[in-house]
Write a protein that holds these residues in place. Structure first.
Motif, mmCIF file in Angstrom:
data_model
loop_
_atom_site.group_PDB
_atom_site.id
_atom_site.type_symbol
_atom_site.label_atom_id
_atom_site.label_comp_id
_atom_site.label_asym_id
_atom_site.label_seq_id
_atom_site.Cartn_x
_atom_site.Cartn_y
_atom_site.Cartn_z
ATOM 1 N N ALA A 287 54.918 11.250 19.963
ATOM 2 C CA ALA A 287 55.116 12.483 20.726
ATOM 3 C C ALA A 287 55.117 12.219 22.221
ATOM 4 O O ALA A 287 55.168 13.166 23.027
ATOM 5 C CB ALA A 287 54.024 13.485 20.369
ATOM 6 N N ALA A 288 55.076 10.963 22.622
ATOM 7 C CA ALA A 288 55.039 10.614 24.043
ATOM 8 C C ALA A 288 56.166 9.647 24.376
ATOM 9 O O ALA A 288 56.656 8.903 23.522
ATOM 10 C CB ALA A 288 53.692 9.980 24.397
ATOM 11 N N GLU A 289 56.580 9.679 25.609
ATOM 12 C CA GLU A 289 57.571 8.727 26.099
ATOM 13 C C GLU A 289 57.006 7.320 25.991
ATOM 14 O O GLU A 289 55.812 7.102 26.204
ATOM 15 C CB GLU A 289 57.911 9.061 27.554
ATOM 16 C CG GLU A 289 58.971 8.177 28.196
ATOM 17 C CD GLU A 289 59.256 8.611 29.623
ATOM 18 O OE1 GLU A 289 60.188 9.404 29.840
ATOM 19 O OE2 GLU A 289 58.519 8.157 30.526
ATOM 20 N N THR A 290 57.852 6.352 25.666
ATOM 21 C CA THR A 290 57.376 4.985 25.530
ATOM 22 C C THR A 290 58.309 4.023 26.237
ATOM 23 O O THR A 290 59.530 4.181 26.192
ATOM 24 C CB THR A 290 57.227 4.594 24.043
ATOM 25 O OG1 THR A 290 56.656 3.290 23.947
ATOM 26 C CG2 THR A 290 58.575 4.601 23.328
ATOM 27 N N ARG A 291 57.719 3.037 26.931
ATOM 28 C CA ARG A 291 58.486 2.006 27.628
ATOM 29 C C ARG A 291 58.503 0.756 26.777
ATOM 30 O O ARG A 291 57.468 0.321 26.257
ATOM 31 C CB ARG A 291 57.869 1.688 28.992
ATOM 32 C CG ARG A 291 57.910 2.828 29.987
ATOM 33 C CD ARG A 291 57.403 2.363 31.346
ATOM 34 N NE ARG A 291 58.327 1.408 31.944
ATOM 35 C CZ ARG A 291 57.953 0.340 32.649
ATOM 36 N NH1 ARG A 291 56.671 0.065 32.809
ATOM 37 N NH2 ARG A 291 58.854 -0.480 33.176
ATOM 38 N N LEU A 292 59.683 0.182 26.641
ATOM 39 C CA LEU A 292 59.860 -0.952 25.747
ATOM 40 C C LEU A 292 60.482 -2.133 26.483
ATOM 41 O O LEU A 292 61.504 -1.987 27.154
ATOM 42 C CB LEU A 292 60.753 -0.566 24.562
ATOM 43 C CG LEU A 292 60.327 0.657 23.744
ATOM 44 C CD1 LEU A 292 61.373 0.970 22.685
ATOM 45 C CD2 LEU A 292 58.962 0.425 23.107
#
Length: 368
Positions: A287-292
């Motif tokens: 449910a949260a933005e994620t950096r990959l």
């Protein structure tokens, strides 16, 4: 890329002879003149060593008199460039063989004055190897020097893995010895200095990753506008290795609820000289933005049948909740001089924020 002849060739040696002859008119410089005729075909390091030895033969045996000649040459603006490298190494060697104990500190001061003309980073290694603590007592205050070249010398000359340079065993044994230098310089106004600091910390990360990450974490807590760039460059080796703390420091925490499909290969076999196309699909199930930070690893087959991994950068992505991203890449098996390909089973693996997310085998065949 300049050739060895362009860097330390006849023109550089002629300039060095002119500068020293003007500085000390009584010097005949026979060894230096002879060395100038024997450089053809030699590598850069061999040329430097030949000129260093010639300088030791031609210049005064007393360190004090040796330094006097060099300081007189410094008055000549033409005393600059690659001719300085053998001068710095000859000066360090002469000081270390001197019976005068003060020669150690005197030559360090001379190296600081010579380094703006090219660099004294290689010569500094001799002093560090001879007495690390005594050398660092002089070098560390250089971090406040008004000349960026001297500040850089404090970082660059003390790097654990300085290219082209001899290793300094005491630094390998004491990885934290140079941290006061790095802590003083990571926010330096000069990009020239900051890049050296980042390279220095990256060197440390090869053998002491915990020290490197702890240092970078301290910097991140007291940053300026350029600190994040320094940290990114310093952590590059650990990021490629998938070091979780280094990745987290750069904002790439272990992915939660990430759904990865792939890698899907376009073919189960590829020939030497060809390309392998693969695709991976990533979906952010949280449910949260994620950096990959997305990398891929080729597990190359070795001659003995085992495999060795090689990490390649793929891309970075920031995925919104529920967002899907499809990424493809062609990996070349073109013949290159730096790698020998061995036919047989290989594999491509996907790595996200340092965590393996699946792999797929393929066969490498000889060219048709």
């Amino acid at each position: 890329m300049p050739t060895a002849d362009e860097l330390i060739g006849p023109a550089a040696v002629a300039g060095l002879i002119d500068s020293l002859s003007e500085a000390a008119p009584g010097l005949a410089l026979p060894a230096l003149r002879a060395a100038a005729t024997s450089l053809e075909g030699a590598g850069l390091r061999q040329r430097n060593d030949a000129l260093r030895d010639a300088l030791l033969a031609d210049l005064p045996a007393s360190y004090g008199d040796f330094e006097q000649v060099v300081r007189a040459a410094l008055k000549d603006p033409g005393f600059t460039g690659w001719m300085i490298w053998p001068v710095t190494e000859a000066a360090a060697a002469r000081a270390l063989e001197s019976p005068d104990p003060a020669a150690f500190e005197h030559v360090l001061a001379l190296l600081a004055d010579l380094t703006p003309r090219l660099t004294a980073e290689f010569a500094l290694r001799q002093l560090l190897n001879a007495d690390l603590d005594r050398a660092l007592a002089v070098v560390t205050p250089w971090t406040a020097h008004p000349d960026e070249h001297v500040r850089r010398l404090a970082s660059e000359g003390t790097r654990p893995r300085l290219p082209w340079a001899v290793r300094v065993r005491p630094l390998a044994d004491r990885p934290e010895a140079t941290l006061p230098i790095l802590d003083a310089l990571y926010r330096d106004p000069s990009d020239y200095v900051r890049r050296s600091v980042a390279n220095h910390l990256n060197d440390l990360s090869h053998t002491s990753p915990e020290v490197a990450v702890r240092t970078a974490t301290t910097w991140a807590a007291a940053p300026d506008a350029r600190t994040q760039k320094v940290i990114r460059h310093a952590m590059r080796t650990l990021v490629k290795k998938g070091h979780p703390e280094a990745l987290a420091l750069l904002g790439f925490a272990p992915p939660a609820s990430l759904v990865v499909s792939g890698p899907v290969l376009d073919s189960a076999a590829v020939s030497v000289g060809g390309e392998l196309l693969f695709e991976v699909t990533l979906t952010n199930g949280s449910a949260a933005e994620t950096r990959l930070a997305i990398d891929y690893v080729i597990h190359y087959r070795k001659a003995n049948g085992s495999t060795a991994p090689k990490v390649f950068k793929l891309t970075t992505r920031t995925l919104a909740p529920g967002q899907t991203s499809v990424i493809s890449r062609r990996h070349s098996f073109k013949v290159i001089t730096t790698r020998t390909f061995h036919p047989g089973e290989h594999a491509v693996e996907i790595q996200v924020n340092g965590v393996s997310q699946g792999s797929a085998p393929f066969t490498l065949t000889t060219r048709a």
